[in-house]
Design a protein around this motif. Structure first.
Motif, mmCIF file in Angstrom:
data_model
loop_
_atom_site.group_PDB
_atom_site.id
_atom_site.type_symbol
_atom_site.label_atom_id
_atom_site.label_comp_id
_atom_site.label_asym_id
_atom_site.label_seq_id
_atom_site.Cartn_x
_atom_site.Cartn_y
_atom_site.Cartn_z
ATOM 1 N N ALA A 63 0.874 -1.178 0.000
ATOM 2 C CA ALA A 63 0.000 0.000 0.000
ATOM 3 C C ALA A 63 0.908 1.224 0.000
ATOM 4 O O ALA A 63 1.528 1.541 1.013
ATOM 5 N N GLU A 64 0.999 1.854 -1.139
ATOM 6 C CA GLU A 64 1.847 3.038 -1.252
ATOM 7 C C GLU A 64 1.098 4.238 -0.694
ATOM 8 O O GLU A 64 -0.068 4.460 -1.023
ATOM 9 N N LEU A 65 1.766 5.010 0.142
ATOM 10 C CA LEU A 65 1.170 6.197 0.750
ATOM 11 C C LEU A 65 1.987 7.423 0.376
ATOM 12 O O LEU A 65 3.207 7.359 0.242
ATOM 13 N N ALA A 66 1.301 8.528 0.235
ATOM 14 C CA ALA A 66 1.939 9.776 -0.159
ATOM 15 C C ALA A 66 1.209 10.925 0.523
ATOM 16 O O ALA A 66 0.395 10.718 1.421
ATOM 17 N N SER A 67 1.487 12.133 0.074
ATOM 18 C CA SER A 67 0.793 13.312 0.596
ATOM 19 C C SER A 67 0.413 14.201 -0.580
ATOM 20 O O SER A 67 0.970 14.082 -1.667
ATOM 21 N N GLY A 81 -3.217 9.114 -5.156
ATOM 22 C CA GLY A 81 -3.555 10.494 -4.827
ATOM 23 C C GLY A 81 -4.912 10.695 -4.179
ATOM 24 O O GLY A 81 -5.342 11.829 -3.965
ATOM 25 N N PHE A 82 -5.595 9.607 -3.818
ATOM 26 C CA PHE A 82 -6.894 9.724 -3.153
ATOM 27 C C PHE A 82 -6.694 9.960 -1.661
ATOM 28 O O PHE A 82 -5.880 9.288 -1.013
ATOM 29 N N THR A 83 -7.439 10.905 -1.123
ATOM 30 C CA THR A 83 -7.361 11.271 0.288
ATOM 31 C C THR A 83 -7.732 10.086 1.171
ATOM 32 O O THR A 83 -8.661 9.341 0.866
ATOM 33 N N LEU A 84 -7.015 9.947 2.285
ATOM 34 C CA LEU A 84 -7.303 8.904 3.264
ATOM 35 C C LEU A 84 -7.898 9.534 4.518
ATOM 36 O O LEU A 84 -7.578 10.666 4.874
ATOM 37 N N TYR A 85 -8.770 8.761 5.152
ATOM 38 C CA TYR A 85 -9.568 9.249 6.280
ATOM 39 C C TYR A 85 -9.478 8.320 7.482
ATOM 40 O O TYR A 85 -9.196 7.135 7.350
ATOM 41 N N TYR A 144 -8.907 4.846 5.587
ATOM 42 C CA TYR A 144 -9.892 4.454 4.576
ATOM 43 C C TYR A 144 -9.902 5.476 3.445
ATOM 44 O O TYR A 144 -9.539 6.626 3.638
ATOM 45 N N ARG A 145 -10.425 5.060 2.311
ATOM 46 C CA ARG A 145 -10.782 5.989 1.227
ATOM 47 C C ARG A 145 -12.272 6.268 1.365
ATOM 48 O O ARG A 145 -12.990 5.561 2.061
ATOM 49 N N PHE A 146 -12.741 7.279 0.674
ATOM 50 C CA PHE A 146 -14.169 7.586 0.627
ATOM 51 C C PHE A 146 -14.633 7.316 -0.796
ATOM 52 O O PHE A 146 -14.093 7.899 -1.743
ATOM 53 N N LYS A 151 -12.179 11.498 -7.737
ATOM 54 C CA LYS A 151 -10.930 11.913 -8.382
ATOM 55 C C LYS A 151 -9.869 12.135 -7.309
ATOM 56 O O LYS A 151 -10.184 12.542 -6.191
ATOM 57 N N PRO A 152 -8.608 11.894 -7.655
ATOM 58 C CA PRO A 152 -7.531 12.186 -6.705
ATOM 59 C C PRO A 152 -7.584 13.653 -6.273
ATOM 60 O O PRO A 152 -7.944 14.534 -7.049
#
Length: 173
Positions: A63-67, A81-85, A144-146, A151-152
């Motif tokens: 699971a690649e994570l970024a900002s 590029g999808f926001t995580l919650y 989580y994603r929503f 879109k990213p």
């Protein structure tokens, strides 16, 4: 006449042999004699039970994570590029979101690692969910994603029902 009788006997024998072979093959496949069974590999060697590190720490999926900078500030994202919650009803290392909740808020799964060049100030981790999948955590909180972030870079899940929050990296959350 004799040749007709011989042909009829050969035909019956061939039919019986064919029926026996087909029936035997069906019986073997129904009983697990052919093909693979759950818990076994194709070569009929017993499959190894996943080790604790394979299920809770060594998941081969990454699971690649970024900002990403957004209107909320810099937020944690997945590799696309999808926001995580985070979810307020979760406890550290334990998800309270399953079933329909997880359909709308899909857990980020796999073994986390930062994307190349990503500077993530918090602690990446993971834990095993009740269904056996490995979920990513950030500062010990499941992420989580929503599903409605289509879109990213979108952050439409932030503040939903007062219990869902984008992981803001510049505020320490």
């Amino acid at each position: 006449m004799l040749s007709g009788t011989v042909m009829a006997m050969v035909g019956r024998r061939t039919g019986v042999a064919l029926a026996t072979a087909v029936g035997g093959a069906l019986l073997l496949s129904a009983c697990g004699g052919g093909g693979s069974q759950e818990g076994q590999k194709q070569d009929d060697k017993p499959a190894k039970k996943p080790s604790a590190s394979a299920t809770a720490g060594g998941d081969t999926r990454q699971a690649e994570l970024a900002s990403r900078k957004t209107g909320l500030g810099t937020v944690l994202t997945d590799g696309k590029g999808f926001t995580l919650y985070t979810f307020d009803k979760d406890s550290d290392g334990k998800s309270a979101c399953a079933g329909k909740c997880a359909d709308l808020w899909p857990p980020t799964t796999g073994t986390p690692h930062p994307a190349e060049g990503a500077e993530l100030p918090g602690k990446l981790g993971h834990f095993e969910r009740a269904d056996g999948t490995v979920q990513v955590s950030y500062n010990a909180k499941p992420v989580y994603r929503f599903a409605k972030d289509t879109k990213p870079g979108r952050t439409t899940g932030d503040g939903v029902k007062g219990v869902w929050h984008a992981v803001k990296l510049d505020s320490g959350k």
